[in-house]
Design an enzyme around this catalytic site. Structure first.
Site, PDB file in Angstrom:
ATOM      1  N   HIS A 164     -14.850  -0.006  -6.849  1.00  0.00           N
ATOM      2  CA  HIS A 164     -13.689   0.855  -6.586  1.00  0.00           C
ATOM      3  C   HIS A 164     -12.478   0.102  -6.079  1.00  0.00           C
ATOM      4  O   HIS A 164     -11.487   0.728  -5.693  1.00  0.00           O
ATOM      5  CB  HIS A 164     -14.032   1.919  -5.542  1.00  0.00           C
ATOM      6  CG  HIS A 164     -15.080   2.886  -5.971  1.00  0.00           C
ATOM      7  ND1 HIS A 164     -14.780   4.093  -6.567  1.00  0.00           N
ATOM      8  CD2 HIS A 164     -16.429   2.830  -5.906  1.00  0.00           C
ATOM      9  CE1 HIS A 164     -15.900   4.745  -6.835  1.00  0.00           C
ATOM     10  NE2 HIS A 164     -16.917   3.993  -6.451  1.00  0.00           N
ATOM     11  N   LYS A 209      -2.195  10.706   0.817  1.00  0.00           N
ATOM     12  CA  LYS A 209      -3.279   9.744   0.583  1.00  0.00           C
ATOM     13  C   LYS A 209      -3.373   8.861   1.823  1.00  0.00           C
ATOM     14  O   LYS A 209      -2.506   8.939   2.700  1.00  0.00           O
ATOM     15  CB  LYS A 209      -2.984   8.888  -0.652  1.00  0.00           C
ATOM     16  CG  LYS A 209      -1.552   8.337  -0.695  1.00  0.00           C
ATOM     17  CD  LYS A 209      -1.246   7.604  -1.998  1.00  0.00           C
ATOM     18  CE  LYS A 209      -0.904   8.475  -3.162  1.00  0.00           C
ATOM     19  NZ  LYS A 209      -1.924   8.544  -4.202  1.00  0.00           N
ATOM     20  N   ARG A 210      -4.414   8.025   1.902  1.00  0.00           N
ATOM     21  CA  ARG A 210      -4.488   7.087   3.015  1.00  0.00           C
ATOM     22  C   ARG A 210      -3.183   6.306   3.107  1.00  0.00           C
ATOM     23  O   ARG A 210      -2.521   6.043   2.096  1.00  0.00           O
ATOM     24  CB  ARG A 210      -5.666   6.125   2.798  1.00  0.00           C
ATOM     25  CG  ARG A 210      -7.008   6.752   3.051  1.00  0.00           C
ATOM     26  CD  ARG A 210      -7.158   7.211   4.477  1.00  0.00           C
ATOM     27  NE  ARG A 210      -7.383   6.071   5.343  1.00  0.00           N
ATOM     28  CZ  ARG A 210      -8.516   5.868   6.022  1.00  0.00           C
ATOM     29  NH1 ARG A 210      -9.515   6.740   5.955  1.00  0.00           N
ATOM     30  NH2 ARG A 210      -8.662   4.808   6.794  1.00  0.00           N
ATOM     31  N   LYS A 222      -0.096   1.354  -1.273  1.00  0.00           N
ATOM     32  CA  LYS A 222       0.221   2.694  -1.780  1.00  0.00           C
ATOM     33  C   LYS A 222       1.709   3.010  -1.619  1.00  0.00           C
ATOM     34  O   LYS A 222       2.218   3.983  -2.171  1.00  0.00           O
ATOM     35  CB  LYS A 222      -0.632   3.749  -1.074  1.00  0.00           C
ATOM     36  CG  LYS A 222      -2.123   3.612  -1.397  1.00  0.00           C
ATOM     37  CD  LYS A 222      -2.959   4.659  -0.669  1.00  0.00           C
ATOM     38  CE  LYS A 222      -4.453   4.440  -0.800  1.00  0.00           C
ATOM     39  NZ  LYS A 222      -5.021   4.968  -2.066  1.00  0.00           N
ATOM     40  N   THR A 272      -7.244   9.692  -7.584  1.00  0.00           N
ATOM     41  CA  THR A 272      -7.839  10.942  -8.076  1.00  0.00           C
ATOM     42  C   THR A 272      -6.970  12.145  -7.704  1.00  0.00           C
ATOM     43  O   THR A 272      -6.978  13.155  -8.408  1.00  0.00           O
ATOM     44  CB  THR A 272      -9.267  11.143  -7.516  1.00  0.00           C
ATOM     45  OG1 THR A 272      -9.286  10.778  -6.141  1.00  0.00           O
ATOM     46  CG2 THR A 272     -10.272  10.307  -8.276  1.00  0.00           C
ATOM     47  N   LYS A 325      -5.487  15.850  -9.650  1.00  0.00           N
ATOM     48  CA  LYS A 325      -5.445  17.199  -9.070  1.00  0.00           C
ATOM     49  C   LYS A 325      -4.040  17.773  -9.189  1.00  0.00           C
ATOM     50  O   LYS A 325      -3.855  18.950  -9.532  1.00  0.00           O
ATOM     51  CB  LYS A 325      -5.894  17.156  -7.601  1.00  0.00           C
ATOM     52  CG  LYS A 325      -7.326  16.657  -7.433  1.00  0.00           C
ATOM     53  CD  LYS A 325      -7.658  16.249  -6.003  1.00  0.00           C
ATOM     54  CE  LYS A 325      -8.977  15.471  -5.982  1.00  0.00           C
ATOM     55  NZ  LYS A 325      -9.218  14.799  -4.695  1.00  0.00           N
TER      56      LYS A 325
HETATM   57  C1  26Q Z   1     -16.532  -1.321   3.642  1.00  0.00           C
HETATM   58  C2  26Q Z   1     -17.178  -2.095   4.617  1.00  0.00           C
HETATM   59  C3  26Q Z   1     -17.067  -1.808   5.966  1.00  0.00           C
HETATM   60  C4  26Q Z   1     -16.321  -0.709   6.354  1.00  0.00           C
HETATM   61  C5  26Q Z   1     -15.694   0.078   5.405  1.00  0.00           C
HETATM   62  C6  26Q Z   1     -15.791  -0.234   4.054  1.00  0.00           C
HETATM   63  C7  26Q Z   1     -15.111   0.615   3.042  1.00  0.00           C
HETATM   64  C8  26Q Z   1     -15.179   1.985   3.127  1.00  0.00           C
HETATM   65  C9  26Q Z   1     -14.535   2.793   2.219  1.00  0.00           C
HETATM   66  C10 26Q Z   1     -14.402   0.053   1.997  1.00  0.00           C
HETATM   67  C11 26Q Z   1     -13.761   0.877   1.056  1.00  0.00           C
HETATM   68  C12 26Q Z   1     -13.832   2.262   1.160  1.00  0.00           C
HETATM   69  C13 26Q Z   1     -13.182   3.204   0.234  1.00  0.00           C
HETATM   70  C14 26Q Z   1     -12.554   2.856  -0.852  1.00  0.00           C
HETATM   71  C15 26Q Z   1     -11.901   3.856  -1.705  1.00  0.00           C
HETATM   72  O1  26Q Z   1     -11.805   5.030  -1.366  1.00  0.00           O
HETATM   73  N1  26Q Z   1     -11.415   3.446  -2.869  1.00  0.00           N
HETATM   74  C16 26Q Z   1     -10.764   4.364  -3.780  1.00  0.00           C
HETATM   75  O2  26Q Z   1     -11.754   4.886  -4.660  1.00  0.00           O
HETATM   76  C17 26Q Z   1     -11.232   5.910  -5.478  1.00  0.00           C
HETATM   77  C18 26Q Z   1     -12.374   6.481  -6.295  1.00  0.00           C
HETATM   78  O3  26Q Z   1     -12.755   5.586  -7.285  1.00  0.00           O
HETATM   79  C19 26Q Z   1     -10.110   5.393  -6.349  1.00  0.00           C
HETATM   80  O4  26Q Z   1      -9.549   6.461  -7.052  1.00  0.00           O
HETATM   81  C20 26Q Z   1      -9.034   4.720  -5.491  1.00  0.00           C
HETATM   82  O5  26Q Z   1      -8.075   4.096  -6.320  1.00  0.00           O
HETATM   83  C21 26Q Z   1      -9.677   3.686  -4.576  1.00  0.00           C
HETATM   84  O6  26Q Z   1      -8.706   3.141  -3.696  1.00  0.00           O
END
Ligand code: 26Q
Length: 843
Positions: free
Chosen positions: A380, A571-572, A577, A679, A683
């Protein structure tokens, strides 16, 4: 009558059934008001011991939720019975995050109970909004990745796939955000404070997990006690996932950590009462809280334990289920498909190998073949800092056997690469599972790619960049494994549930087939020039805007003008972004009005919403700046009433469900090449917003589907961004573009930040001094041009709505049903397993 017989029950004969208890048992006959089946009153009375008229809205919420659960429980266990009987290939979706949001209205909708619920709300004069608002969002995720997992569960159940989600039952979900003096503050999200009617504890399915060390809490931190192996108990909590139509009800199984021995009796008798209990606290720490970061992964030992805990519990559980109906281990990959949601559960490669080698006692080659056939991995992110790499030392301490296995996988991989690319030591090092140099690290993405049969990205451009840049060496070694699965979102929650006016309008025009086959929206295309239909779509948007404005005023006291363009970026908060680019656009418009107060410009309200990772200082500063911008504009008599900026605190699924249907404009403005997919962009599209955005992630495919003439694309392409790396200079834009210079001068003069000189310094640093890594200035001019075109179009309401309509009609491809169909056919090789259609009655 049975009750008469019960009342005159002679001694020694059968006792009366519960429902037949006579009046003299003390309560008098139990009567329920209303013409419905009385489940609701029963739950109020028997679960909460409260009379319907005295119940508060939380009690009402619980009673309605439990009534809905009563309705679904039979189909739920029938679904599982069917899977046990038919023994199909099962799909397991492993994810550290499931961003579910609220369940009550979604379950009512998917069970098609909405007419019944409507009658209950009407007859009992219940305040529907207040009752639904009693349910806390299940915020077990950070953003896109977690919400995608939740949409996938909805699609898999709707498509009657024998699927199950596995995740963690965090006691605290994503933090609650408040804004104090413009700054983000984090509050714990204690979402389980009240009993959750959607979860069922399954202590009979608890599993025990072995770790090579113990943990203790010292000074508030979790510390490893070396050389003291320990056990954790995984306690499963199941949640129903209702497929649309309510025929299939799948399960999301969330694990909570606990200590296996309820009490250490020896320590207890030696007088160590407190430390015996304290150890138990330690075990429960493992699933206490969701990590609130979505872009960095370094340095969190507890996170590592969480990831292993998810993997170990889930694999033990699914293997037990497999063994209950299959004796031959060779069949595992015919019966089990495991999808890894990012690398977070990629320890599954080593853990499954451990099970097959040590418990099934298979030979290495057999075990390896089965492991690879079972597992598949979704990537991702391309951000290098988000790629997980765990210190090899942690494996030594906690998971020594799994480390042995990883090192053996690595040894074989190196041999294979050298055999195929003789002398190419560089390639060996780049593709290796182990990063050497400083402290040795295990590269989790490499482990996931090597140990699975499929690696997919989440949009075409992302899958290409993944192959060509991020893991290029591995893609060259295993080209057949790499594929794309463009993301999608569930149209049940994101259109049918969240936007009733538009959903009704679409159904009236083309029928309701779109709910489970979103491609049917194309049937709207012949109606684009039907002025009656265009008007009805416009009225639907108007209703959604009015509804949102009303809610905003009632809940936050904020007044917005529904005649203004609603322009959203939610979004975050992250530099890539580019919320700052949006701020630069707004500040430029502000500047234009101040310089020319008679400027003809459509009134606009800009909505921002999103959380910053608590340790991400620049992101928190961006929030502060957005709030300052909002305050300055509100205080300016010339601009006030024409432009307005609103930062909505505590972005969550429920807020998105309200704001997206009401938005006219969707901002998807990441630096090209950085947003894997996005995503929320989808929407917005299916809710009739027009997109202003860069050629990034799935936005590219959306524009292709809608026709670029129905989109507002701008800015550098991903290749241009990459190509400018050697020579890009933000100063060139400052020196050569008068509006860029003017807006920067205004911001850097402290106009928006009179009391926050530190914020100004930081902005100068991000945008100019440190080289503007995310190319804000490079894209500002073309953003403003696209914005100009968009404003002009808004002046022509029927032309605007026509484009919106074409966007909706072409959004069918972005249903998560389409995505899941592709995963099922191309990765899992699994098909539907519908339970029998008839209603079965309890025996
Ligand atoms: C990893 C290790 C330790 C702590 C946290 C994490 C961690 C947690 C969540 C790393 C990444 C995430 C989340 C990533 C994320 O939400 N990515 C998004 O995924 C969506 C679904 O595929 C995409 O549409 C977005 O583009 C992408 O940013």
């Amino acid at each position: 009558m049975r009750s008469e017989k019960a009342a005159g029950q002679p001694q020694g004969s059968e006792p009366p059934a519960f429902q037949d208890l006579p009046e003299h048992y003390g309560c008098g006959p139990i009567r329920f008001r209303g013409s419905h089946d009385g489940l609701y009153e029963r739950h109020l009375l028997f679960d909460n011991v409260v009379a319907p008229e005295d119940a508060d809205s939380r009690e009402r919420y619980e009673a309605i939720a439990r009534s809905v659960r009563d309705v679904l429980s039979q189909r739920w266990q029938l679904t599982e019975q069917t899977y046990r009987r038919e023994n199909p290939k099962r799909i397991y979706y492993l994810s550290m995050e499931f961003l579910i949001g609220r369940s009550l209205s979604n379950n009512i909708l998917n069970l098609r109970l909405d007419p019944l619920a409507r009658r209950l709300f009407d007859q009992e004069h219940l305040d529907e909004t207040a009752i639904l608002a009693e349910e806390p969002d299940a915020g077990l995720g950070n953003g896109g990745l977690g919400r995608l997992a939740a949409c996938f569960l909805d699609s898999m159940a709707t498509m009657q796939l024998p699927a199950m989600g596995y995740g963690l039952r965090y006691e605290y979900g994503i933090f609650k955000q408040t804004i104090v003096d413009g700054w983000q503050r984090e509050q714990p999200d204690n979402w389980l404070r009240r009993p959750d009617p959607w979860e069922i504890a399954r202590p009979e399915d608890a599993v025990e997990i072995d770790l090579g060390c113990s943990f203790e809490v010292r000074g508030g931190n979790l510390r490893v006690a070396v050389g003291m192996p320990s056990r954790l108990l995984g306690m499963p909590y199941d949640r129903p996932i209702v497929g649309y139509g309510g025929r299939t009800i799948n399960t999301l199984r969330l694990w909570a950590a606990a200590t296996p021995q309820t009490f250490d009796f020896q320590a207890f008798s030696a007088g160590e009462f407190v430390s015996a209990l304290a150890q138990r606290l330690t075990a429960e720490t493992v699933t206490r809280v969701l990590y609130p970061d979505d872009s960095t992964s370094m340095g969190q030992g507890l996170r590592f334990v969480q990831e292993y805990f998810l993997v170990a519990c889930s694999l033990a559980d699914l293997i037990r289920r497999f063994r209950a109906t299959n004796s031959d281990w060779q069949l595992l990959s015919d019966k089990v498909a495991i999808q890894l949601n990012d690398t977070h559960p990629s320890l599954a490669v080593a853990e499954l190998m451990r099970i097959l080698l040590d418990e099934a006692e298979l030979a290495w080659d057999e075990a390896w073949d089965i492991t690879r056939r079972c597992l598949a991995y979704t990537n991702h992110t391309l951000l290098p800092e988000a790629l997980e790499k765990w210190p090899l030392r942690w494996f030594e301490l906690m998971l020594p056997r799994q480390l042995e296995i990883i090192l053996e996988i690595d040894r074989r991989l190196r041999d294979e690469i050298l055999a195929r690319f003789p002398g190419d030591q560089g390639r060996v090092e780049r593709a290796s599972l182990i990063e050497r140099g400083g402290e040795r690290l295990v590269r989790m993405a490499n482990l996931a790619i090597v140990g699975s049969h499929s690696t997919n990205g989440v949009a075409e451009i992302h899958s290409r960049l993944l192959r060509e840049t991020t893991v290029r060496d591995l893609a060259e070694i295993f080209p057949g494994r790499f594929n794309n699965k463009t993301n999608g979102v569930t149209p049940r929650r994101w259109l049918l549930l969240s936007n009733p006016p538009l959903a009704r309008c679409i159904t009236e025009a083309v029928g309701d087939g779109w709910v489970t086959d979103l491609a049917e929206l194309e049937r709207m295309k012949p109606l684009v020039d039907d002025s009656g239909f265009v008007d009805s779509v416009r009225r639907a948007k108007r209703m959604a805007k009015l509804g949102f404005a009303e809610w905003l005023q009632a809940s936050a006291g904020i007044v917005v003008d529904p005649d203004a363009i609603f322009d959203s970026q939610i979004k975050r908060i992250h530099e890539y972004k580019r919320q700052l680019l949006n701020a630069l656009r707004i500040a430029t418009l502000y500047n234009r009005i101040r310089e020319n107060p008679n400027l003809d410009i459509a009134p606009r309200t800009f909505f921002f919403s999103g959380k910053a990772a608590p340790a991400y200082h620049v992101a928190k500063l961006i929030i502060k700046f957005l709030n300052n911008l909002a305050g300055t504009i509100d205080a300016d008599p010339v601009v006030r009433g024409r432009l307005k900026v609103v930062f909505l605190p505590d972005y969550c699924v429920s807020l998105a469900e309200r704001l997206i249907p009401a938005s006219d404009v969707s901002n998807q403005i990441s630096t090209a090449g950085y947003e894997a997919s996005g995503t929320s962009n989808m929407k917005f599209m299916m809710n009739g917003a027009l997109t202003i955005g860069t050629r990034d992630g799935a936005t590219i495919e959306m524009a292709e589907a809608a026709g670029e003439e129905n989109f507002f694309l701008f800015g550098l392409t991903a290749d241009e961004v990459a190509g400018s790396r050697g020579w890009y200079s933000p100063l060139w834009h400052y020196d050569n573009e008068p509006e860029t210079r003017a807006v920067l001068d205004l911001i850097l003069s402290g106009h928006f930040c009179r009391y926050d000189p530190d914020v100004v310094d930081a902005l100068r640093n991000i945008l100019l001094t440190s080289g503007d890594v995310f190319r804000h200035l490079a894209d500002l001019t073309s953003y403003l041009e696209a914005d100009q075109r968009l404003q002009a179009l808004y002046g022509d309401p029927s032309a605007w709505t026509r484009k919106a309509l074409l966007n909706i009609a072409n959004s069918g491809r972005f249903s998560s049903d389409r995505t899941i169909g592709e995963y099922a056919a191309e990765i899992w090789n699994a098909g539907p397993c519908p339970p029998p259609p008839e209603r079965t009655r309890p025996r």
